[in-house]
Design an enzyme around this catalytic site. Sequence first.
Site, PDB file in Angstrom:
ATOM      1  N   ASP A  81       4.097  26.690 100.502  1.00  0.00           N
ATOM      2  CA  ASP A  81       5.031  26.640  99.380  1.00  0.00           C
ATOM      3  C   ASP A  81       4.347  26.233  98.080  1.00  0.00           C
ATOM      4  O   ASP A  81       3.280  25.611  98.089  1.00  0.00           O
ATOM      5  CB  ASP A  81       6.133  25.607  99.671  1.00  0.00           C
ATOM      6  CG  ASP A  81       7.106  26.060 100.739  1.00  0.00           C
ATOM      7  OD1 ASP A  81       6.869  27.103 101.372  1.00  0.00           O
ATOM      8  OD2 ASP A  81       8.111  25.339 100.936  1.00  0.00           O
ATOM      9  N   ASP A  82       4.998  26.544  96.991  1.00  0.00           N
ATOM     10  CA  ASP A  82       4.741  26.006  95.635  1.00  0.00           C
ATOM     11  C   ASP A  82       3.618  26.703  94.868  1.00  0.00           C
ATOM     12  O   ASP A  82       3.416  26.382  93.700  1.00  0.00           O
ATOM     13  CB  ASP A  82       4.445  24.496  95.646  1.00  0.00           C
ATOM     14  CG  ASP A  82       5.622  23.665  96.128  1.00  0.00           C
ATOM     15  OD1 ASP A  82       6.645  24.264  96.518  1.00  0.00           O
ATOM     16  OD2 ASP A  82       5.520  22.428  96.108  1.00  0.00           O
ATOM     17  N   HIS A 136      11.175  24.902  90.811  1.00  0.00           N
ATOM     18  CA  HIS A 136      11.192  23.847  91.826  1.00  0.00           C
ATOM     19  C   HIS A 136      12.221  22.770  91.507  1.00  0.00           C
ATOM     20  O   HIS A 136      11.925  21.565  91.466  1.00  0.00           O
ATOM     21  CB  HIS A 136       9.808  23.213  92.001  1.00  0.00           C
ATOM     22  CG  HIS A 136       9.591  22.691  93.404  1.00  0.00           C
ATOM     23  ND1 HIS A 136      10.031  21.456  93.815  1.00  0.00           N
ATOM     24  CD2 HIS A 136       9.024  23.260  94.493  1.00  0.00           C
ATOM     25  CE1 HIS A 136       9.711  21.287  95.100  1.00  0.00           C
ATOM     26  NE2 HIS A 136       9.102  22.367  95.532  1.00  0.00           N
ATOM     27  N   TYR A 177      12.548  21.014  98.296  1.00  0.00           N
ATOM     28  CA  TYR A 177      12.893  19.727  98.927  1.00  0.00           C
ATOM     29  C   TYR A 177      13.760  19.939 100.176  1.00  0.00           C
ATOM     30  O   TYR A 177      14.357  18.995 100.679  1.00  0.00           O
ATOM     31  CB  TYR A 177      13.630  18.804  97.944  1.00  0.00           C
ATOM     32  CG  TYR A 177      12.970  18.712  96.593  1.00  0.00           C
ATOM     33  CD1 TYR A 177      11.772  18.016  96.423  1.00  0.00           C
ATOM     34  CD2 TYR A 177      13.513  19.342  95.478  1.00  0.00           C
ATOM     35  CE1 TYR A 177      11.152  17.947  95.188  1.00  0.00           C
ATOM     36  CE2 TYR A 177      12.907  19.287  94.235  1.00  0.00           C
ATOM     37  CZ  TYR A 177      11.731  18.590  94.097  1.00  0.00           C
ATOM     38  OH  TYR A 177      11.112  18.531  92.867  1.00  0.00           O
ATOM     39  N   HIS A 232       1.513  23.330 101.769  1.00  0.00           N
ATOM     40  CA  HIS A 232       1.575  23.644 100.335  1.00  0.00           C
ATOM     41  C   HIS A 232       0.186  24.091  99.889  1.00  0.00           C
ATOM     42  O   HIS A 232      -0.781  23.342 100.101  1.00  0.00           O
ATOM     43  CB  HIS A 232       2.024  22.429  99.527  1.00  0.00           C
ATOM     44  CG  HIS A 232       3.401  21.959  99.897  1.00  0.00           C
ATOM     45  ND1 HIS A 232       3.643  21.157 100.995  1.00  0.00           N
ATOM     46  CD2 HIS A 232       4.610  22.217  99.333  1.00  0.00           C
ATOM     47  CE1 HIS A 232       4.945  20.933 101.080  1.00  0.00           C
ATOM     48  NE2 HIS A 232       5.565  21.557 100.089  1.00  0.00           N
TER      49      HIS A 232
HETATM   50 ZN   LIG Z   1       8.295  23.149  97.257  1.00  0.00          ZN
END
Ligand SMILES: [Zn+2]
Length: 284
Positions: A81-82, A136, A177, A232
């Site tokens: 993610d991210d 986000h 989250y 991540h």
């Molecule tokens: Zn995230």
Amino acid sequence: MVAGALLGGCAKPISPEPRLTDTARPDPITTSAYVSPAVARMEQPLPVEIFTPRNISGRTLAVATTSDIVLKPGEVVLTFDDGPRPGKTPAILDTLEDYGVKATFLMLGSAAEANPRLARKVAEGGHTVGSHTYGHVDLSKLTRQEAINEIVKGEEAVAAALAGSGKAAAPFFRFPYLSQTGFLRTNLLQSGAVVLDVDIDSKDYYRDSAAVVAQRTISRLDARGSGIILFHDIHQRTVDMLPAFLDQLARKGYTVVRLVPRNGNIFGRDLITAGMAQGNAEQL
Ligand SMILES: [Zn+2]
């Protein structure tokens, strides 16, 4: 979500480790020729097996909806993610390639927009690219309309970054989250999105060493037997821990399942009914 998770993760037997002292062990009678174990160990080459990447790719699973993601014991899905993040994502791609595995990247719209070439590189590597909102934000703290707008903005930015790569964004989504509401989840699922949940959180955002993250994640996986793992691709410790982690997967006999969308890209969502009617025929 994952049936049979309690059956254990070692679908294949662990191959025995090379014994370091086999060739150096003295005959018990010829004690005068005894070589101390410490010296013997230093003279022995490191067992190549431990550091040689192996192909641990498993099934490709084409999914139209979240409940299609059913893993067998010993199967894992890798998600990141991210990102994408320069300096981090490319190193992760290299490691994944070393082990012959494909992952799912849930990109932030803002990050994909800032690094479109890197986003395309991920997709061109055969990985599945979904989204994770634009900025986000905790969607549970927004109004329903604001939350939907944020999701769509993220999807569109990821899709725009991939434009020209010949690869489409998948209708895969993960809540930032892991903060969801019933309304948003239902809305996403009804629109044909695949909401990616998390079975095993590596917690690679904690300030732990790479070794600690790898061991924690393996322990949780062993306890569960299979699952979707959250990483991540924005942390150096994730870059650092991934080779050792994948090596552990290989040694323990796990395989990495590649998730792909059954219904095409994010703009094919109205095909959800047609996709459902195809049943499991397209599961690869
Ligand atoms: Zn995230």
